[in-house]
Enzyme design. Structure first.
Site, PDB file in Angstrom:
ATOM      1  CB  SER A  86      -0.802   0.014   1.448  1.00  0.00           C
ATOM      2  OG  SER A  86      -0.006   0.104   2.301  1.00  0.00           O
ATOM      3  CB  THR A 207      -2.483   5.242   3.528  1.00  0.00           C
ATOM      4  OG1 THR A 207      -3.228   5.374   2.322  1.00  0.00           O
ATOM      5  CG2 THR A 207      -1.689   6.765   3.753  1.00  0.00           C
ATOM      6  CB  THR A 225      -0.507   6.225  -0.182  1.00  0.00           C
ATOM      7  OG1 THR A 225      -1.385   5.283  -0.156  1.00  0.00           O
ATOM      8  CG2 THR A 225      -0.941   7.512  -0.760  1.00  0.00           C
ATOM      9  NE  ARG A 235      -7.745   8.210  -5.912  1.00  0.00           N
ATOM     10  CZ  ARG A 235      -7.349   7.727  -4.634  1.00  0.00           C
ATOM     11  NH1 ARG A 235      -6.149   7.471  -4.355  1.00  0.00           N
ATOM     12  NH2 ARG A 235      -8.244   7.749  -3.656  1.00  0.00           N
ATOM     13  CB  THR A 258      -5.228   5.053   6.448  1.00  0.00           C
ATOM     14  OG1 THR A 258      -5.885   4.708   7.533  1.00  0.00           O
ATOM     15  CG2 THR A 258      -3.890   5.803   6.634  1.00  0.00           C
ATOM     16  N   GLY A 259      -7.555   5.383   4.236  1.00  0.00           N
ATOM     17  CA  GLY A 259      -8.793   4.572   3.979  1.00  0.00           C
ATOM     18  C   GLY A 259      -9.293   5.489   2.498  1.00  0.00           C
TER      19      GLY A 259
HETATM   20  N1  GLY Z   1      -6.155   7.248   1.440  1.00  0.00           N
HETATM   21  C1  GLY Z   1      -5.438   6.872   0.562  1.00  0.00           C
HETATM   22  C2  GLY Z   1      -5.985   6.984  -0.818  1.00  0.00           C
HETATM   23  O1  GLY Z   1      -7.329   7.014  -0.984  1.00  0.00           O
HETATM   24  O2  GLY Z   1      -5.308   7.271  -1.721  1.00  0.00           O
END
Ligand code: GLY
Length: 354
Positions: A86, A207, A225, A235, A258-259
């Site tokens: 990740s 992340t 991340t 993105r 994170t998430g």
């Molecule tokens: N929290 C990491 C992402 O959405 O890229």
């Protein structure tokens, strides 16, 4: 209290501190919802994959290093680990099979921030973000420009796609579109069909966020991340967005997320957690309050389950200037990493929903 259920939290918000929150007044003394809310003194916290990071950063802080150098050195250990899919080297790639990394860092005493987004072929984007903070008048550098900036400062260009991550991406690609010329698993006559485990397609918003505070109450926070797995190229998630994936205010505290980055960006996640601590909430209360706001502001049906709750996950982390800390998760049994004078361990994130 080591576990708070949604109803209890909503009741608490309404009956006790809710009126103060609603009117933007200070809630007074914060309420302790978890052991971390009562901690005082130097501390480093991170997401659940961050024990090596908190351990290293805490040691550096105790050795007198600036917290910003300490937290970045801490997350470097996870960025360089090929087994963490990740973050950094070994992270899952975008839909083209290219690893694109995001990172941001903030230094409390100077209130300076640095960030890079969609950077390719550089293993430690958190260190590049730190150089943006230290050596430029900018905050965020993206893509090719970020890579050139890193190369100019001596970073090595390298392929970050490990065999394990490449194979995961291929497995995703086989099944991504039933109408393309890549055979789906159930159409394959050859060996992959027999390799049960190889059919698993790892998928992550994973992340690492890491925040630290020293004896003097000086703070720093960093988030790094590889972002959403198999994302559309270019993105950018919440991690390199100052105020979303991390934020630090030396008068108050630091926070990170994170998430699902889209939800965190749309609710200014880390900034909001710090502001809630400024309004008098404990770190755990502040994380829960912002988590509830993210849930309440999720309106799209495709993002809600049958109970009308978000069907995605987010974890928030908070560290106050005096060393109190806490974390909340949207749902489920999750842990976060902590290092204090008591050593390094995982502690439970407080869930908003069961
Ligand atoms: N929290 C990491 C992402 O959405 O890229």
């Amino acid at each position: 209290m080591d576990h708070i259920k949604r109803r209890a939290f909503l009741g608490m918000a309404g009956a006790c501190a809710g009126a103060a929150w609603a009117h933007g007044r200070r809630a007074g003394a914060s309420r302790s919802l978890a052991p971390g809310d009562d901690h005082r003194g130097p501390a480093v916290i991170a997401s659940g994959n961050g024990r090596p990071a908190t351990s290293r950063a805490y040691q550096m802080i105790m050795d007198g290093h600036d917290p910003v150098d300490a937290v970045v050195a801490g997350v470097n250990t996870v960025e360089s680990d090929p087994n963490d899919m990740s973050v950094g080297y070994g992270g899952l790639p975008n839909e083209d099979g290219v690893v694109q990394l995001d990172a941001s860092v903030m230094h409390g005493p100077t209130h300076k921030a640095g960030a890079v987004a969609a950077i390719e072929n550089i293993k430690n984007p958190a260190s590049v973000a730190l150089l943006v903070l230290k050596r430029t008048d900018h905050v965020l550098i993206v893509g090719e420009g970020a890579k050139r900036f890193a190369l100019a400062h001596g970073f090595k260009e390298e392929n970050l796609l490990t065999d394990r991550a490449r194979e995961a991406w291929l497995r995703w690609k086989y099944n991504a579109n039933p109408n393309d010329d890549w055979l789906d698993y159930d159409q394959m006559d050859f060996q992959i069909q027999q390799e049960g485990a190889a059919r698993e397609i790892p998928y992550t918003y994973g992340t690492i966020n890491c925040s630290g505070v020293n004896e003097a109450g000086d703070l720093a926070s960093v988030t790094t991340t590889s972002g959403l797995s198999y994302k559309i190229p270019g993105r950018v998630g919440d991690s390199p967005i100052v105020g979303a994936g991390m934020f630090c205010d030396n008068a108050v505290g630091a926070a990170g997320a994170t998430g699902r980055g889209e939800a965190v960006i749309q609710n200014c996640g880390a900034f909001s957690v710090v502001r809630e601590m400024e309004n008098g909430l404990s770190p755990t209360e502040a994380c829960l309050k912002v988590m509830k706001r993210i849930a309440d502001r999720t309106k799209q049906k495709r993002l809600l389950n049958e109970r009308g709750e978000p069907n995605f996950n987010v974890v928030l982390y908070a560290l106050r200037k005096d060393g109190a800390y806490g974390s909340a998760v949207m749902r489920g049994d999750r842990s976060f990493a902590v290092t204090t004078s008591e050593g390094t361990r995982l502690e439970k994130c407080m869930p908003l929903f069961e």
